[in-house]
Design an enzyme around this catalytic site. Sequence first.
Site, PDB file in Angstrom:
ATOM      1  N   LYS A  93       0.854  -1.200   0.000  1.00 30.19           N
ATOM      2  CA  LYS A  93       0.000   0.000   0.000  1.00 30.19           C
ATOM      3  C   LYS A  93       0.878   1.233   0.000  1.00 30.19           C
ATOM      4  O   LYS A  93       1.820   1.337   0.794  1.00 30.19           O
ATOM      5  CB  LYS A  93      -0.877  -0.003   1.267  1.00 30.19           C
ATOM      6  CG  LYS A  93      -1.792   1.193   1.384  1.00 30.19           C
ATOM      7  CD  LYS A  93      -3.108   0.952   0.697  1.00 30.19           C
ATOM      8  CE  LYS A  93      -3.897   2.217   0.441  1.00 30.19           C
ATOM      9  NZ  LYS A  93      -3.488   2.909  -0.821  1.00 30.19           N
ATOM     10  N   LYS A 117       5.538   3.428   8.310  1.00 27.76           N
ATOM     11  CA  LYS A 117       4.379   4.309   8.515  1.00 27.76           C
ATOM     12  C   LYS A 117       3.105   3.479   8.600  1.00 27.76           C
ATOM     13  O   LYS A 117       2.289   3.638   9.508  1.00 27.76           O
ATOM     14  CB  LYS A 117       4.292   5.283   7.334  1.00 27.76           C
ATOM     15  CG  LYS A 117       3.154   6.280   7.418  1.00 27.76           C
ATOM     16  CD  LYS A 117       2.875   6.955   6.081  1.00 27.76           C
ATOM     17  CE  LYS A 117       4.083   7.635   5.476  1.00 27.76           C
ATOM     18  NZ  LYS A 117       3.734   8.547   4.354  1.00 27.76           N
ATOM     19  N   LYS A 129       5.521   1.963  -2.976  1.00 28.66           N
ATOM     20  CA  LYS A 129       5.423   3.289  -3.587  1.00 28.66           C
ATOM     21  C   LYS A 129       5.622   3.139  -5.074  1.00 28.66           C
ATOM     22  O   LYS A 129       6.291   2.202  -5.533  1.00 28.66           O
ATOM     23  CB  LYS A 129       6.505   4.224  -3.029  1.00 28.66           C
ATOM     24  CG  LYS A 129       6.168   5.681  -3.187  1.00 28.66           C
ATOM     25  CD  LYS A 129       5.209   6.146  -2.095  1.00 28.66           C
ATOM     26  CE  LYS A 129       4.751   7.554  -2.271  1.00 28.66           C
ATOM     27  NZ  LYS A 129       4.036   8.024  -1.071  1.00 28.66           N
ATOM     28  N   ASP A 169      -0.111  10.825  -4.533  1.00 32.56           N
ATOM     29  CA  ASP A 169       1.051  11.472  -3.898  1.00 32.56           C
ATOM     30  C   ASP A 169       1.297  12.742  -4.724  1.00 32.56           C
ATOM     31  O   ASP A 169       0.363  13.223  -5.391  1.00 32.56           O
ATOM     32  CB  ASP A 169       2.266  10.527  -3.896  1.00 32.56           C
ATOM     33  CG  ASP A 169       3.379  10.995  -2.954  1.00 32.56           C
ATOM     34  OD1 ASP A 169       3.268  10.785  -1.738  1.00 32.56           O
ATOM     35  OD2 ASP A 169       4.363  11.608  -3.432  1.00 32.56           O
ATOM     36  N   ASN A 244      -2.258  19.066  -1.894  1.00 29.02           N
ATOM     37  CA  ASN A 244      -3.260  18.378  -1.086  1.00 29.02           C
ATOM     38  C   ASN A 244      -2.933  18.425   0.406  1.00 29.02           C
ATOM     39  O   ASN A 244      -3.782  18.794   1.227  1.00 29.02           O
ATOM     40  CB  ASN A 244      -3.385  16.924  -1.566  1.00 29.02           C
ATOM     41  CG  ASN A 244      -4.249  16.105  -0.644  1.00 29.02           C
ATOM     42  OD1 ASN A 244      -3.753  15.411   0.236  1.00 29.02           O
ATOM     43  ND2 ASN A 244      -5.549  16.223  -0.800  1.00 29.02           N
ATOM     44  N   SER A 381      -6.850   5.833   3.882  1.00 37.52           N
ATOM     45  CA  SER A 381      -6.921   4.933   2.726  1.00 37.52           C
ATOM     46  C   SER A 381      -7.334   3.532   3.180  1.00 37.52           C
ATOM     47  O   SER A 381      -8.126   2.861   2.518  1.00 37.52           O
ATOM     48  CB  SER A 381      -5.553   4.842   2.038  1.00 37.52           C
ATOM     49  OG  SER A 381      -5.341   5.927   1.173  1.00 37.52           O
TER      50      SER A 381
HETATM   51  P1  NDP Z   1       0.688  17.791  -4.350  1.00 40.48           P
HETATM   52  O1  NDP Z   1       1.156  17.457  -5.683  1.00 40.48           O
HETATM   53  O2  NDP Z   1      -0.771  17.977  -4.101  1.00 40.48           O
HETATM   54  O3  NDP Z   1       1.411  19.116  -3.823  1.00 40.48           O
HETATM   55  C1  NDP Z   1       2.796  19.202  -3.744  1.00 40.48           C
HETATM   56  C2  NDP Z   1       3.189  20.595  -3.315  1.00 40.48           C
HETATM   57  O4  NDP Z   1       4.562  20.608  -2.997  1.00 40.48           O
HETATM   58  C3  NDP Z   1       2.978  21.625  -4.403  1.00 40.48           C
HETATM   59  O5  NDP Z   1       2.727  22.873  -3.831  1.00 40.48           O
HETATM   60  C4  NDP Z   1       4.320  21.606  -5.113  1.00 40.48           C
HETATM   61  O6  NDP Z   1       4.644  22.797  -5.807  1.00 40.48           O
HETATM   62  C5  NDP Z   1       5.271  21.409  -3.942  1.00 40.48           C
HETATM   63  N1  NDP Z   1       6.456  20.695  -4.423  1.00 40.48           N
HETATM   64  C6  NDP Z   1       6.505  19.466  -4.990  1.00 40.48           C
HETATM   65  N2  NDP Z   1       7.740  19.149  -5.354  1.00 40.48           N
HETATM   66  C7  NDP Z   1       8.498  20.196  -5.011  1.00 40.48           C
HETATM   67  C8  NDP Z   1       9.877  20.465  -5.140  1.00 40.48           C
HETATM   68  N3  NDP Z   1      10.725  19.577  -5.702  1.00 40.48           N
HETATM   69  N4  NDP Z   1      10.327  21.632  -4.651  1.00 40.48           N
HETATM   70  C9  NDP Z   1       9.488  22.525  -4.088  1.00 40.48           C
HETATM   71  N5  NDP Z   1       8.156  22.324  -3.953  1.00 40.48           N
HETATM   72  C10 NDP Z   1       7.688  21.178  -4.416  1.00 40.48           C
HETATM   73  O7  NDP Z   1       1.269  16.654  -3.383  1.00 40.48           O
HETATM   74  P2  NDP Z   1       0.834  16.255  -1.898  1.00 40.48           P
HETATM   75  O8  NDP Z   1       0.336  17.436  -1.163  1.00 40.48           O
HETATM   76  O9  NDP Z   1      -0.023  15.054  -1.999  1.00 40.48           O
HETATM   77  O10 NDP Z   1       2.231  15.769  -1.289  1.00 40.48           O
HETATM   78  C11 NDP Z   1       3.095  16.638  -0.566  1.00 40.48           C
HETATM   79  C12 NDP Z   1       4.027  15.813   0.288  1.00 40.48           C
HETATM   80  O11 NDP Z   1       3.273  15.045   1.228  1.00 40.48           O
HETATM   81  C13 NDP Z   1       4.881  14.795  -0.465  1.00 40.48           C
HETATM   82  O12 NDP Z   1       6.127  14.671   0.199  1.00 40.48           O
HETATM   83  C14 NDP Z   1       4.111  13.496  -0.292  1.00 40.48           C
HETATM   84  O13 NDP Z   1       4.942  12.380  -0.413  1.00 40.48           O
HETATM   85  C15 NDP Z   1       3.611  13.675   1.124  1.00 40.48           C
HETATM   86  N6  NDP Z   1       2.456  12.877   1.519  1.00 40.48           N
HETATM   87  C16 NDP Z   1       1.306  12.905   0.779  1.00 40.48           C
HETATM   88  C17 NDP Z   1       0.211  12.185   1.206  1.00 40.48           C
HETATM   89  C18 NDP Z   1      -1.100  12.230   0.495  1.00 40.48           C
HETATM   90  O14 NDP Z   1      -2.037  11.621   0.967  1.00 40.48           O
HETATM   91  N7  NDP Z   1      -1.230  12.934  -0.614  1.00 40.48           N
HETATM   92  C19 NDP Z   1       0.273  11.331   2.399  1.00 40.48           C
HETATM   93  C20 NDP Z   1       1.512  11.441   3.140  1.00 40.48           C
HETATM   94  C21 NDP Z   1       2.547  12.185   2.683  1.00 40.48           C
HETATM   95  P3  NDP Z   1       4.555  22.813  -7.403  1.00 40.48           P
HETATM   96  O15 NDP Z   1       3.110  22.807  -7.724  1.00 40.48           O
HETATM   97  O16 NDP Z   1       5.249  24.071  -7.800  1.00 40.48           O
HETATM   98  O17 NDP Z   1       5.267  21.592  -7.895  1.00 40.48           O
HETATM   99  O1  2IT Z   2       2.989   8.976   1.511  1.00 43.04           O
HETATM  100  C1  2IT Z   2       1.854   8.549   1.720  1.00 43.04           C
HETATM  101  O2  2IT Z   2       1.542   8.031   2.799  1.00 43.04           O
HETATM  102  C2  2IT Z   2       0.851   8.672   0.650  1.00 43.04           C
HETATM  103  N1  2IT Z   2       1.145   9.248  -0.392  1.00 43.04           N
HETATM  104  C3  2IT Z   2      -0.518   8.070   0.826  1.00 43.04           C
HETATM  105  C4  2IT Z   2      -0.504   6.602   0.534  1.00 43.04           C
HETATM  106  C5  2IT Z   2      -1.850   5.935   0.521  1.00 43.04           C
HETATM  107  O3  2IT Z   2      -1.839   4.756   0.148  1.00 43.04           O
HETATM  108  O4  2IT Z   2      -2.871   6.523   0.874  1.00 43.04           O
END
Ligand code: NDP
Ligand code: 2IT
Length: 449
Positions: A93, A117, A129, A169, A244, A381
């Site tokens: 997952k 995690k 992943k 992600d 997100n 999830s």
């Molecule tokens: P999104 O794509 O929705 O948003 C990512 C954000 O981070 C955007 O604002 C983006 O800016 C910025 N960003 C991405 N890459 C870079 C970079 N290389 N340098 C600077 N800014 C960057 O992703 P999420 O919000 O889903 O994910 C954000 C983080 O949270 C990630 O590390 C992800 O692994 C982690 N995460 C996500 C989960 C989920 O459920 N979605 C769960 C747990 C962790 P820009 O638009 O300019 O690229």
């Molecule tokens: O980093 C993370 O935990 C996620 N992007 C969410 C993974 C999931 O299966 O909901």
Amino acid sequence: MPHLDERLETILADVTRRNAGEPEFHQAVREVLESLGRVVAKRPEYADEALIERICEPERQIIFRVPWIDDDNKVQINRAFRVQFNSALGPYKGGIRFHPSVNVGIIKFLGFEQTFKNALTGMPIGGAKGGSDFDPKGRSDREIMRFCQSFMTELWRHIGEYTDVPAGDIGVGGREIGYMFGHYKRLTNRYEAGVLTGKGLSYGGSRARKEATGYGNTYFIEAMLATRGQSYDGKRVVVSGSGNVAVYTMEKVQELGGIIVGCSDSNGYVFDENGIDLDLVKEIKEVRRERISEYARAKGTGAHYVCGGSIWDLPCDVAMPSATQNELTGRDARTLVKNGVVAVGEGANMPTTPEAIRIFQEAGILFAPGKAANAGGVATSALEMQQNASRDSWTFEQTEERLAAIMRNIHDTCAETAEEYGAPGDYVLGANIAGFVRVADAMRSLGVI
Ligand code: NDP
Ligand code: 2IT
């Protein structure tokens, strides 16, 4: 760097050699191994049965080509990955990331962290992943759809509700999951709702999944602050990113009385003297899909945009890095400490460099590692999988209540484990040990497989 005992040092050297050129994976493994010295001293059976070596080696790694046709009728080629890291606790997952920086080492570090995690959530899910070096920026909706369909044309044979359950992600949200689910359904001729999570509410998604990672990190920090008799009320909070995780972190922080000072994207950051207007951020990022610089333009008085620079220069009480790996450096940590930060919670995966973590911990600042603090997303999830398996759909309140209880439980597990292993207040150590012990115990029961 902190000392590793000889046996763990040998394991790390081996991981480094066998996964050459993958610095993020080495970094993630090193951090866990630094915590495991105390476990091995107490329970030598883990070292004797090569459990640590086995846990560092993915069960399966899939790399494939994704050909697709862009709007100019040109053939484009991307590379995609799914690293199925560990299935001792349940089906693989973890999310899928679309970003030009994606490579096998990044996916491996994410899958490795995901394993611990997911164990911390207490839900029956293994770790994985996936992703691609596809850059969704500037692509039309049709291009995104064609890419997702081509990606799924290969991935479908490797996943399934009992095998591997991807989600979103970076660069993968509700829209992309919809296209992938649609294509999976078509290829398999099965309405197998539990094969993907983060689905839309109209076709088997869970309420509160979209909010879960940000809300969860906010709950985790709330619990940490409470150990020092503090709360979010009146605290200035900086959240990096505006995707997100960032958006729903800001939403819950504001609900709990915190003031959001700034947020960012990969081009720069905004700060707003009156506190960030979240409805405007949502309109810009979720509806118009524009850059965060638009915020200052649209808001006018009190709002400022800084191109480039570091968002961590903004003075705040709580820092919640929610963009990407290694975005908060030693220099940033020193600035935050100087400016009086009291708590840091990782919404992103591994956003804080090892040097920065050390600076926070040495300064006595509450520090929540991502594998614990951002586990609310994957935990919800797993709740989505539960609803799909029982063909049920819960209310928002019911789902959020479960999420809040899971986050409190993860907080307490990390705090108690740190205490038990002689490092009270060290949530990094607590998360790594508690996650490891759960996975390792299951692996021992399953034999050498
Ligand atoms: P999104 O794509 O929705 O948003 C990512 C954000 O981070 C955007 O604002 C983006 O800016 C910025 N960003 C991405 N890459 C870079 C970079 N290389 N340098 C600077 N800014 C960057 O992703 P999420 O919000 O889903 O994910 C954000 C983080 O949270 C990630 O590390 C992800 O692994 C982690 N995460 C996500 C989960 C989920 O459920 N979605 C769960 C747990 C962790 P820009 O638009 O300019 O690229
Ligand atoms: O980093 C993370 O935990 C996620 N992007 C969410 C993974 C999931 O299966 O909901």
